[in-house]
Design an enzyme around this catalytic site. Structure first.
Site, short mmCIF file in Angstrom:
data_model
loop_
_atom_site.label_atom_id
_atom_site.label_comp_id
_atom_site.label_asym_id
_atom_site.label_seq_id
_atom_site.Cartn_x
_atom_site.Cartn_y
_atom_site.Cartn_z
N GLN A 3 2.60 -4.31 -1.16
CA GLN A 3 2.39 -5.46 -0.28
C GLN A 3 0.89 -5.70 -0.14
OE1 GLN A 3 1.39 -4.54 3.30
NE2 GLN A 3 2.23 -6.19 4.53
N SER A 33 -3.89 -7.24 3.58
CA SER A 33 -5.21 -6.95 4.16
C SER A 33 -6.33 -7.25 3.18
CB SER A 33 -5.30 -5.48 4.55
OG SER A 33 -4.26 -5.14 5.42
N SER A 92 -1.27 0.07 -0.36
CA SER A 92 -0.61 1.36 -0.61
C SER A 92 0.12 1.31 -1.94
CB SER A 92 0.40 1.67 0.49
OG SER A 92 -0.22 1.66 1.75
N GLU A 145 8.06 -4.53 8.05
CA GLU A 145 7.21 -3.33 7.89
C GLU A 145 7.23 -2.49 9.16
OE1 GLU A 145 3.02 -4.12 7.17
OE2 GLU A 145 2.73 -2.08 6.46
#
Ligand SMILES: Cc1cc2nc3c(=O)[nH]c(=O)nc-3n(C[C@H](O)[C@H](O)[C@H](O)COP(=O)(O)OP(=O)(O)OC[C@H]3O[C@@H](n4cnc5c(N)ncnc54)[C@H](O)[C@@H]3O)c2cc1C
Length: 434
Positions: free
Chosen positions: A156, A159, A191, A274
């Site tokens: 995902q 950020s 991640s 999430e």
């Protein structure tokens, strides 16, 4: 807690209408104490888990990233063969076509086992429900089967260096060019990007609109030209995060998820998935730690220490409560709702529990829990728990910090005034940035 509210976008059901599945399975009738065939399903699941996993109280294996990924993929493949993967997803999309009650049983029973599914947490906790709820039929048919089976692993990308808590302020651009979109910009803290096959990314498609209105969401093949993944090393020595650079990366127009400039609604849904996944999901991320810590207390000669016993009982109770929060949210999702602010409650509670678990583990281990180079987490409980200790604080940051969750709960549950925003309604391109 208020009842869950639907976001502005359309929301389909996670579980398809059930009666007849491809495999001929029929709807699962409710009984007072479960569903028809529950004990048979539970026995089949327990057999599978005892053949493929270790118990949560057994020592953990630390096998390195490449071996860990191979084990994850082969475990998930075995789950598919056993018709235990993607339980509530339809069989024609690679799921098992079962009910939300089967999922609850799976979550409850598997909590006692060490599932090697950590690398699939984002794939299954966030990307899978997003593809299912907002994807076109073609996108679902293309991506769901491999996602469910673990043949493809997803990340995902929200950020950016200048946009974390305020993700709606992000700068990455997506520009339409014929049948393609061109992506330019940088993501950070992604991640698993270094081993992922696909990702979901949010980019700005119209900078003349206010910041929440000019965003769109895309599916990205991580191996496309113009995408460069650079790993970041953490204090624990792990390399879980990455920077991802997009330099005129071209993706097909068909990879748009949802509508152009509707990306914020989808981003909010994904963030809530999430938060639920971090705070109340099943699998490795939310394994119950109290049995493991009770075993550790025995091993360290601390089982009779009244303070440790109090701590273990307290942790057990909090894990039970967490289980009920998760159960409530999962049944709401199964009924076709995207989780609302209750996702923030689950996330905040999960972060608090991670810190309490860390503190109790350190009390049991004592000075042996100090981290140093050369510790071997596969053979040394102190090394394992000191690594947990270092990473526990991250739970309070990932998926939106504790402060952000409290803001959401304040506004959407308690009805407090919204945070002041002096640039509300201004075009994104006119808002000052670093
Ligand atoms: C383990 C982990 C995994 C992650 N994985 C991913 C991933 O896969 N993909 C991805 O896109 N991102 C990921 N992130 C990044 C994460 O989403 C961001 O770190 C997070 O949203 C916070 O953003 P920031 O780090 O820029 O902090 P900032 O937004 O700069 O915040 C700094 C501090 O200010 C506080 N603050 C900011 N705004 C407010 C406000 N309005 N009110 C009160 N306090 C405020 C914050 O609480 C924080 O304490 C991950 C992070 C972690 C720790």
């Amino acid at each position: 807690m208020t009842s869950p509210r639907k976001p502005a976008g359309t929301v389909a059901s996670v579980t398809e209408p059930e009666p007849e599945t491809e495999t001929g399975a029929t709807a699962h009738a409710r009984t007072d104490d479960g569903f028809d065939g529950e004990s048979e399903f539970t026995a089949r699941l327990e057999n599978f888990l005892s053949d493929h996993c270790s118990r949560i109280t057994d020592p953990a294996e630390d096998e390195g990233e490449a071996d860990g990924l191979a084990r994850t993929r082969s475990f998930q493949g075995a789950l598919v063969e056993a018709r235990l993967a993607g339980l509530t997803y339809p069989t024609h999309l690679g799921g098992a076509g079962l009910s939300a009650q089967h999922q609850e049983v799976f979550t409850r029973v598997s909590a006692g086992w060490r599932l090697p599914t950590g690398p699939l947490a984002i794939s299954h906790g966030m990307c899978l429900p997003m593809l299912n709820q907002f994807g076109t039929d073609e996108q679902k048919a293309t991506y769901l089967p491999d996602n469910i089976s673990g043949r493809s692993i997803w990340c995902q990308m929200f950020s950016e260096p200048g946009a974390g808590s305020d993700v709606a302020g992000l700068s990455m651009r997506a520009t339409r060019d014929g049948d393609e979109w061109i992506l330019d910009g940088q993501k950070v803290w992604t991640s698993g990007a270094h081993y992922c096959d696909f990702g979901i990314v949010v980019a700005r498609t119209d900078p003349t609109l206010p910041k929440h209105q000019g965003l769109s969401m895309f599916i990205v093949d991580m191996r496309s030209p113009g995408i460069e993944v650079r790993p970041l090393v953490q204090i624990s020595g792990a390399r879980g995060f990455n920077e991802v650079f997009f330099s005129e990366a071209r993706i097909p127009a068909a990879n748009l998820l949802g509508e152009v400039n509707q990306g914020w609604n989808l981003a909010v849904s994904m963030l809530m998935f999430e938060r639920v996944s971090i705070g109340a999901g099943g699998g490795a991320l939310n394994a119950r730690r109290s049995p493991e810590l009770a075993a550790l207390a025995r091993e360290m000669g601390q089982a009779s220490n009244p303070v440790i016993r109090q701590g273990l009982a307290d942790l057990h109770i909090r894990e039970e409560i967490k289980g009920y929060i998760g159960q409530r949210i999962r049944s709401s999702v199964a009924a076709g709702r995207v989780p609302g602010p209750e996702g923030s409650i689950a996330k905040l509670n999960g972060a608090d529990l991670a810190r309490r678990t860390r503190d109790l583990a350190m009390s049991i281990i004592g000075t042996a829990g100090q981290a140093w180079d050369g510790m071997d987490p596969s053979s040394d409980a102190a090394a394992r728990w000191s690594s947990f200790c270092i990473s526990a604080a991250g739970v309070s940051i990932a998926g939106g910090t504790d402060e952000v969750q409290r803001n959401i709960i304040g506004e959407r549950v308690l009805g407090l005034p919204r945070e002041p925003d002096s640039f509300k309604g201004a075009p994104w391109q006119d808002i000052p940035r670093n």
